[in-house]
Each structure stands twice: as structure tokens, then as C-alpha cells.
Design a protein around this motif. Structure first.
Motif, PDB file in Angstrom:
ATOM      1  N   LEU A   1      -8.634 -40.777  15.496  1.00  0.00           N
ATOM      2  CA  LEU A   1      -8.843 -39.360  15.802  1.00  0.00           C
ATOM      3  C   LEU A   1     -10.278 -39.142  16.263  1.00  0.00           C
ATOM      4  O   LEU A   1     -11.137 -40.009  16.046  1.00  0.00           O
ATOM      5  N   PHE A   2     -10.514 -37.994  16.850  1.00  0.00           N
ATOM      6  CA  PHE A   2     -11.869 -37.691  17.331  1.00  0.00           C
ATOM      7  C   PHE A   2     -12.390 -36.444  16.638  1.00  0.00           C
ATOM      8  O   PHE A   2     -11.675 -35.443  16.541  1.00  0.00           O
ATOM      9  N   ALA A   3     -13.621 -36.557  16.135  1.00  0.00           N
ATOM     10  CA  ALA A   3     -14.230 -35.424  15.437  1.00  0.00           C
ATOM     11  C   ALA A   3     -14.548 -34.337  16.456  1.00  0.00           C
ATOM     12  O   ALA A   3     -15.144 -34.615  17.492  1.00  0.00           O
ATOM     13  N   LYS A   4     -14.127 -33.124  16.147  1.00  0.00           N
ATOM     14  CA  LYS A   4     -14.351 -32.014  17.099  1.00  0.00           C
ATOM     15  C   LYS A   4     -15.850 -31.662  17.152  1.00  0.00           C
ATOM     16  O   LYS A   4     -16.351 -31.232  18.163  1.00  0.00           O
ATOM     17  N   SER A   5     -16.568 -31.868  16.021  1.00  0.00           N
ATOM     18  CA  SER A   5     -17.962 -31.418  15.964  1.00  0.00           C
ATOM     19  C   SER A   5     -18.897 -32.293  16.805  1.00  0.00           C
ATOM     20  O   SER A   5     -19.830 -31.796  17.399  1.00  0.00           O
ATOM     21  N   ASP A   6     -18.642 -33.599  16.868  1.00  0.00           N
ATOM     22  CA  ASP A   6     -19.588 -34.472  17.579  1.00  0.00           C
ATOM     23  C   ASP A   6     -18.910 -35.536  18.441  1.00  0.00           C
ATOM     24  O   ASP A   6     -19.589 -36.412  18.986  1.00  0.00           O
TER      25      ASP A   6
ATOM     26  N   LYS B   1     -28.434 -47.025  -4.896  1.00  0.00           N
ATOM     27  CA  LYS B   1     -27.962 -45.661  -5.210  1.00  0.00           C
ATOM     28  C   LYS B   1     -27.150 -45.050  -4.064  1.00  0.00           C
ATOM     29  O   LYS B   1     -27.026 -43.822  -3.972  1.00  0.00           O
ATOM     30  N   VAL B   2     -26.597 -45.900  -3.219  1.00  0.00           N
ATOM     31  CA  VAL B   2     -25.847 -45.375  -2.074  1.00  0.00           C
ATOM     32  C   VAL B   2     -24.593 -44.665  -2.585  1.00  0.00           C
ATOM     33  O   VAL B   2     -23.852 -45.222  -3.395  1.00  0.00           O
ATOM     34  N   ARG B   3     -24.365 -43.454  -2.125  1.00  0.00           N
ATOM     35  CA  ARG B   3     -23.162 -42.734  -2.538  1.00  0.00           C
ATOM     36  C   ARG B   3     -22.807 -41.688  -1.486  1.00  0.00           C
ATOM     37  O   ARG B   3     -23.648 -41.328  -0.652  1.00  0.00           O
ATOM     38  N   ALA B   4     -21.572 -41.241  -1.545  1.00  0.00           N
ATOM     39  CA  ALA B   4     -21.146 -40.184  -0.614  1.00  0.00           C
ATOM     40  C   ALA B   4     -21.745 -38.870  -1.071  1.00  0.00           C
ATOM     41  O   ALA B   4     -21.551 -38.456  -2.214  1.00  0.00           O
ATOM     42  N   GLU B   5     -22.515 -38.219  -0.194  1.00  0.00           N
ATOM     43  CA  GLU B   5     -23.083 -36.912  -0.516  1.00  0.00           C
ATOM     44  C   GLU B   5     -22.054 -35.850  -0.129  1.00  0.00           C
ATOM     45  O   GLU B   5     -21.136 -36.117   0.645  1.00  0.00           O
ATOM     46  N   GLN B   6     -22.312 -34.660  -0.613  1.00  0.00           N
ATOM     47  CA  GLN B   6     -21.390 -33.564  -0.304  1.00  0.00           C
ATOM     48  C   GLN B   6     -21.267 -33.347   1.210  1.00  0.00           C
ATOM     49  O   GLN B   6     -20.176 -33.107   1.724  1.00  0.00           O
TER      50      GLN B   6
ATOM     51  N   TYR C   1     -18.028 -33.305   6.133  1.00  0.00           N
ATOM     52  CA  TYR C   1     -17.801 -33.685   7.534  1.00  0.00           C
ATOM     53  C   TYR C   1     -16.388 -34.242   7.699  1.00  0.00           C
ATOM     54  O   TYR C   1     -15.605 -33.772   8.542  1.00  0.00           O
ATOM     55  N   LEU C   2     -16.036 -35.227   6.879  1.00  0.00           N
ATOM     56  CA  LEU C   2     -14.711 -35.859   7.029  1.00  0.00           C
ATOM     57  C   LEU C   2     -13.590 -34.890   6.663  1.00  0.00           C
ATOM     58  O   LEU C   2     -12.523 -34.881   7.278  1.00  0.00           O
ATOM     59  N   LEU C   3     -13.868 -34.071   5.648  1.00  0.00           N
ATOM     60  CA  LEU C   3     -12.866 -33.101   5.215  1.00  0.00           C
ATOM     61  C   LEU C   3     -12.558 -32.114   6.348  1.00  0.00           C
ATOM     62  O   LEU C   3     -11.394 -31.884   6.696  1.00  0.00           O
ATOM     63  N   SER C   4     -13.611 -31.562   6.957  1.00  0.00           N
ATOM     64  CA  SER C   4     -13.339 -30.535   7.970  1.00  0.00           C
ATOM     65  C   SER C   4     -12.770 -31.169   9.239  1.00  0.00           C
ATOM     66  O   SER C   4     -11.913 -30.579   9.896  1.00  0.00           O
ATOM     67  N   GLU C   5     -13.199 -32.385   9.582  1.00  0.00           N
ATOM     68  CA  GLU C   5     -12.633 -33.025  10.772  1.00  0.00           C
ATOM     69  C   GLU C   5     -11.160 -33.380  10.541  1.00  0.00           C
ATOM     70  O   GLU C   5     -10.342 -33.269  11.449  1.00  0.00           O
ATOM     71  N   THR C   6     -10.826 -33.797   9.334  1.00  0.00           N
ATOM     72  CA  THR C   6      -9.418 -34.118   9.034  1.00  0.00           C
ATOM     73  C   THR C   6      -8.573 -32.856   9.081  1.00  0.00           C
ATOM     74  O   THR C   6      -7.444 -32.850   9.568  1.00  0.00           O
ATOM     75  N   ARG C   7      -9.170 -31.751   8.608  1.00  0.00           N
ATOM     76  CA  ARG C   7      -8.436 -30.469   8.603  1.00  0.00           C
ATOM     77  C   ARG C   7      -8.095 -29.982  10.004  1.00  0.00           C
ATOM     78  O   ARG C   7      -7.159 -29.217  10.187  1.00  0.00           O
TER      79      ARG C   7
END
Ligand SMILES: Cc1cc2nc3c(=O)[nH]c(=O)nc-3n(C[C@H](O)[C@H](O)[C@H](O)COP(=O)(O)OP(=O)(O)OC[C@H]3O[C@@H](n4cnc5c(N)ncnc54)[C@H](O)[C@@H]3O)c2cc1C
Length: 538
Positions: A263-268, A296-301, A306-312
Motif C-alpha cells: 500500500l502507499f501512504a497518503k501522507s508522504d 532503548k529503541v521502541r515504537a513512539e506514539q 502514522y501507521l494507524l492513520s495510513e492503514t485507516r
């Protein structure tokens, strides 16, 4: 595979490898198969770094055609075929769909060229070619796409997946050990022995006992992935190359689709995937510069948002509650001054420090995809052999990995019958261990019902814990839950299995109660980190 520190201080190895990710274990395997006396040290556990936080694809990478990386794609498509042959139990074909939208006419026009080129670069390989599908055939194959109002059809093409990447890495380590290499997980390279501008060995610390050793080697390969520059810092190597660390995260969600989607992200405009992985989906990934602590690498909010809104944009009903947990890792990329993270090449660089900055007997590997790990290892060991004046050819493109071949349906039924196990259990074990499953079954306790699972709801059996400790150097609770079984990768992250597994490992490894509690806490901390994004309540 047994950790063996005996007389380490008095030994001189032909080759010392720092780092037990896919690149380091691939190098150790290649070197051991060529007869080099090899040592590999991994500061935590095999595959615990970037290797286990990848998208788990063995692919040429359609995206890289847009970056004009034709050689990279061609080489990776060749390696895809090699891995299908040497690791058929771990690498399998995966069908991808690229939805075509009415609102993206330009893209609809350019995509056929890209896919055609991808097929040409893969020519002679075993996977089927691309296919154009009408809207109705698309929806027949992937009904979940009916949410997209302007869907006009799709392209279907094939690549590969190594769902259990941890195992692919581990089997390289096991194979190296079986060919005589000394393979030490939980052992950190703490220094390089520099004498007369040549690296003559390394200082190491066994992180389980705290014991220090000095080990000599004729050649050292730095395969520490995103930590490669920290190894250079140990001897103040001048830098002609910039290691660019970019963070990539994934969401592990309830199963969204049956086919993998591009899929392609609409934002970028970035490409992202929704991939079926076990019984759930993997959505990823992001690509952002990272300058923080490697531990300390982790997924930030913001990553999750980003992924949530692009998937939506494609699945409007997708919500935070569908996310089970997150994974985050760092790409060790070679920066050539590109502005955008996603424009930085994924090609690897092998640095011969003798030529680069006058430090002899040190080679560093930067960048490189998992897909190409075997070829990268071959190139690195070729260089080491040349310097060591050893003339033996690489055999890793032909030599199957330890768990090959895959267990077929007939064997599954036969083993289930003979071992009095359920077909589901045997089939699950075959998926993890391949033909080595029979060795796991020798650890089944015949005094109780052999099929008793570690805990309800998971197919894993106690024999796996015994096998992992006895044969595969599982030394911590994290090692077993995340990298010897798939318990920790499940949507509940194996929380119900923590106590029973810790109890069994405590017995096998002689942990007292304090140590057992520490192990449990370490695991819970890791789980908490993968859930940290929820604190900001999206
Ligand atoms: C989000 C994301 C998705 C990706 N998806 C894909 C994909 O689908 N397909 C693909 O082909 N590639 C993919 N990649 C790229 C790929 O994952 C990496 O390039 C590859 O895993 C790098 O392997 P490595 O062995 O170099 O690094 P690592 O796996 O990080 O291994 C380095 C190891 O060195 C150890 N180490 C560090 N310092 C020391 C020390 N002092 N002593 C001992 N050990 C040390 C670390 O503990 C670590 O285990 C992806 C990368 C990311 C980040």
C-alpha cells in the motif's frame, strides 16, 4: 551447540566475528564450512537486534526499483531463490497484492513497467510472474479490499517470507558450531587488541558469569549491525563512512488480510505492507533517523499514529485496540549524504580497514538486507580468506541449513502416530524446527502425557524448553520465549507462558528464586516497552 570458554585465553582463531545477527552468523557459517577456525561473539542472543525486528521478507524489493537500485534487486532476487533451496523449512513464497485505485492514474500507468522489470530481473526463478486482476477477481481473492471505493483492480506478484527470522539466524549459528566454530551468545566484545596498527584479537566478557577473556585472532570481522561504529570507537578508528541509523517499527495486529498487501501512504507516498504473519498481521514499516540509545529503541506514539492513520485510509474500521504490540529496530545504513531516510541505499558496504584507514586485519560490514545475508557473508569471507592466504571456495549457496528439508504432510502424520502426539503439535514443531523436530521429540517426557502443552492455548510443549537449553544455548527467559519458540511473538506475547517456562528453565539452569524473578522481570520490561505507545492513548 555448546558455549565453550575452555582455554580461550590461549587460542588463536583464524577469524573472529563480532555480532550474532543474520550477517554475523552467516559469516561464521561460511567461514566454518571453509575450514577456518572461527569464533563468534554475540553480546545478547542470536537475532535479538535488527534481524528480529525486520518485516521478515526475503525479497528483491519492488521499492528499490524506484531508487534505480537494479543491481541490488537482481542480486536479492537471486538470493531469494538460493534461500528457498537451502532453507525450504523457513522460507516460503508469499502472494502480494497491489491494489489499483482510480484516483492514482499515473501510478497505475507506471506500475506495470516496474513489475515487468521485477519479473525480468527474477527471470529463471521458481516463483510465478505478475498477474493483473480485475476488480471482481481482486475482491474474490481479498474481500477485505471492498472498503476501498475507487478500487479498479490489482496486481498480484510473488516474493518470499521467513516468518521465523530468529530461526534462520539461529540455524546459521548451529551450522557453524557443527562445523567446529566456537559460538558464544551472551558474550560481549569489549575491546579490540591493537598492536602495530593491526587488530590481533578482542577482549570479551561472558555476560552470564562476568568473566573476562582475551582472545587472539588473525582476522576480525565487525558485524555488529547498528552498533558497528561503537566497535570502531574502541580503537578510535578514523571514519570514512557514516553509519546512518534509521528506525523502523511494525504493528502486530489481529489478522486483517489473507494476502500480503503493498500500500502507499497518503501522507508522504511511502510504500508500506500489511503482511499475514502466523495468525495475525504485521503492518510496517516506518523509516526515521535515530540518534538515541541503542538499547532503548521502541515504537513512539508518533510512529504508531502514522501507521494507524495510513492503514485507516484503506481499512477505516482499524482501531488502536486491534494492535496487539509493536516491534522496533534500527537499520544500519551507509549514508552517502542523502536527505531523506527512505532514499538512503539499502546496499551493503564491506570495509577493509587496511585500505580505508591503515588498520590491518579488521573488516567491517555496514548495511545490507537480510535477503542478501548469504551473499554478503560470502563476499566478506572471500576477503578474509584472501588476506589469510586461504584458498577454499564458498559452499553456502548449496549446503542446506540444519533443519532442511521441510517436513511434509506424510511425515507429519507418521510422526504424530509414532510419537502419540496430535497432528497439530507435530505440524507446529515441523514449522519451527524442520527435520530437526525429531531431535526435539527425544526430550519428550514419556512419564506424563507427551502432548501436555506448556500452557493452554499454545501448541508449544515442554520438550522444546529442554531441547533449547540442552542443544540451542537458550540461557535466558527472553531467549526461549522470543527466539527458540514463538510464544513471545503471539498476540498475548506469551504472558501465560512466562511462569511455567521460567519454572522449567530455573530447574534446568540452576536459577535460584531471585534469578528466576529477575528473568521474569526482564521479560516483562521488554513487553512493557512494546506497549509503551499506549501511554499516550491514541
Ligand atoms: C524495520 C526493518 C524492516 C526490515 N525488513 C527487512 C526485510 O523485510 N527483508 C530484508 O531483507 N531486510 C530487512 N531489513 C534489513 C535487515 O533487517 C537488516 O539489515 C539486518 O537484519 C542487519 O543484520 P545484522 O546482522 O547486520 O544486524 P543485527 O541483527 O542488529 O545484528 C548485530 C548483532 O551484533 C550484536 N552486537 C553489537 N555489539 C556487539 C558487541 N560489542 N559484542 C558482541 N555482539 C555485539 C548485537 O547484539 C546484534 O545482535 C529491515 C530492517 C528494519 C529495521
Amino acid at each position: 551447540m555448546k558455549r565453550n570458554f575452555l582455554n580461550l585465553n590461549q587460542k588463536t582463531f583464524d577469524l573472529i566475528v563480532i555480532g550474532g545477527g543474520i550477517i554475523g552468523t552467516g559469516i561464521a557459517r561460511d567461514a566454518a564450512l571453509r575450514g577456518l577456525n572461527t569464533l563468534l561473539v554475540e553480546k545478547e542472543d542470536f537475532a535479538c537486534g535488527t534481524t528480529s525486528s525486520s518485516t521478515r521478507l526475503i525479497h528483491g524489493g519492488l521499492r528499490y526499483l524506484r531508487m534505480l537500485e537494479f543491481k541490488l534487486v537482481w542480486q536479492d532476487l537471486h538470493e531469494r531463490e538460493v534461500l528457498l533451496n537451502i532453507a525450504p523449512h523457513l522460507v516460503s513464497r508469499l502472494a502480494f497484492m497491489i491494489p489499483l485505485l482510480k484516483s492514482e492514474p499515473l501510478y497505475r500507468m507506471s506500475l506495470p513497467f516496474g513489475l515487468c522489470l521485477y519479473d525480468i530481473l527474477a527471470s529463471g526463478k521458481s516463483l510465478p510472474s505478475r498477474k493483473h486482476l480485475s476488480r471482481s477477481r481482486t475482491l474474490n481473492m481479498e474481500p477485505t479490499l471492498s472498503n476501498i471505493p475507487d478500487l479498479v483492480g490489482s496486481y498480484l506478484f510473488y516474493d518470499c517470507q521467513a516468518g521465523n527470522m530468529e530461526r534462520l539466524c539461529l540455524e546459521n549459528a548451529i551450522s557453524a558450531a557443527e562445523k567446529g566454530a566456537c559460538i558464544l551468545n551472551h558474550t560481549e566484545a569489549t575491546g579490540l587488541l591493537l598492536e602495530d596498527n593491526a587488530v590481533k584479537g578482542i577482549n570479551i566478557t561472558d555476560r552470564i558469569t562476568g568473566t573476562d577473556y582475551v582472545v587472539r585472532g588473525r582476522m576480525v570481522i565487525n558485524a555488529a549491525g547498528p552498533g558497528a561504529d561503537l566497535i570502531w570507537n574502541k580503537i578510535n578508528v578514523s571514519r570514512n563512512y557514516n553509519l546512518r541509523r534509521t528506525k523502523g517499527i511494525h504493528l502486530v495486529t489481529r489478522k486483517l488480510t489473507s494476502k500480503a498487501l503493498v500500500l502507499f501512504a497518503k501522507s508522504d507516498g511511502r510504500l508500506f505492507f500489511i503482511i499475514p504473519w502466523y495468525d495475525y498481521s504485521l503492518i510496517g514499516t516506518t523509516d526515521t533517523d535515530y540518534t538515541g540509545s541503542l538499547d532503548k529503541v521502541r515504537a513512539e506514539q508518533s510512529d504508531v499514529d502514522y501507521l494507524l492513520s495510513e492503514t485507516r485510509n484503506y481499512f477505516p474500521w482499524f482501531k488502536p485496540a486491534d494492535i496487539c504490540y509493536t516491534m522496533a529496530g534500527l537499520r544500519p545504513l551507509v549514508s552517502r549524504g542523502e536527505q531523506k531516510e527512505s532514499n538512503t541505499s539499502r546496499a551493503h558496504k564491506i570495509i577493509d580497514h587496511e585500505l580505508d584507514n591503515g588498520i590491518a586485519r579488521l573488516i567491517s560490514i555496514l548495511g545490507g538486507k537480510i535477503t542478501a545475508y548469504r551473499a554478503i557473508a560470502e563476499e566478506a569471507v572471500d576477503l578474509a580468506c584472501k588476506k589469510l592466504l586461504v584458498n577454499v571456495r564458498c559452499s553456502t549457496a548449496q549446503a542446506p541449513l540444519p533443519g532442511a528439508p521441510a517436513v511434509n504432510q506424510n511425515d507429519t502424520l507418521k510422526i504424530a502416530r509414532e510419537q502419540k502426539l496430535s497432528v497439530e503439535t507435530v505440524s507446529y514443531l515441523g514449522g519451527i524446527y524442520g527435520s530437526r523436530m525429531t531431535s526435539v521429540l527425544t526430550h519428550v517426557n514419556r512419564d506424563c502425557h507427551p502432548d501436555t502443552n506448556i500452557c493452554q492455548g499454545y501448541p508449544d510443549i515442554p520438550a522444546q524448553i529442554k531441547y533449547a537449553v540442552a542443544e540451542e544455548e537458550a540461557l535466558t527467559l527472553n531467549d526461549f520465549l522470543l527466539r527458540r519458540s514463538t510464544l513471545g511473538l503471539s498476540p498475548s506475547q506469551g504472558q501465560d507462558a512466562v511462569e511455567p517456562v521460567a519454572k522449567e528453565m530455573a530447574l534446568l539452569l540452576g536459577w535460584n528464586n531471585q534469578e528466576k524473578q529477575k528473568q521474569i522481570q526482564d521479560y516483562r520490561d521488554l513487553v512493557a516497552r512494546s506497549q509503551e505507545f499506549r501511554k499516550g492513548a491514541i
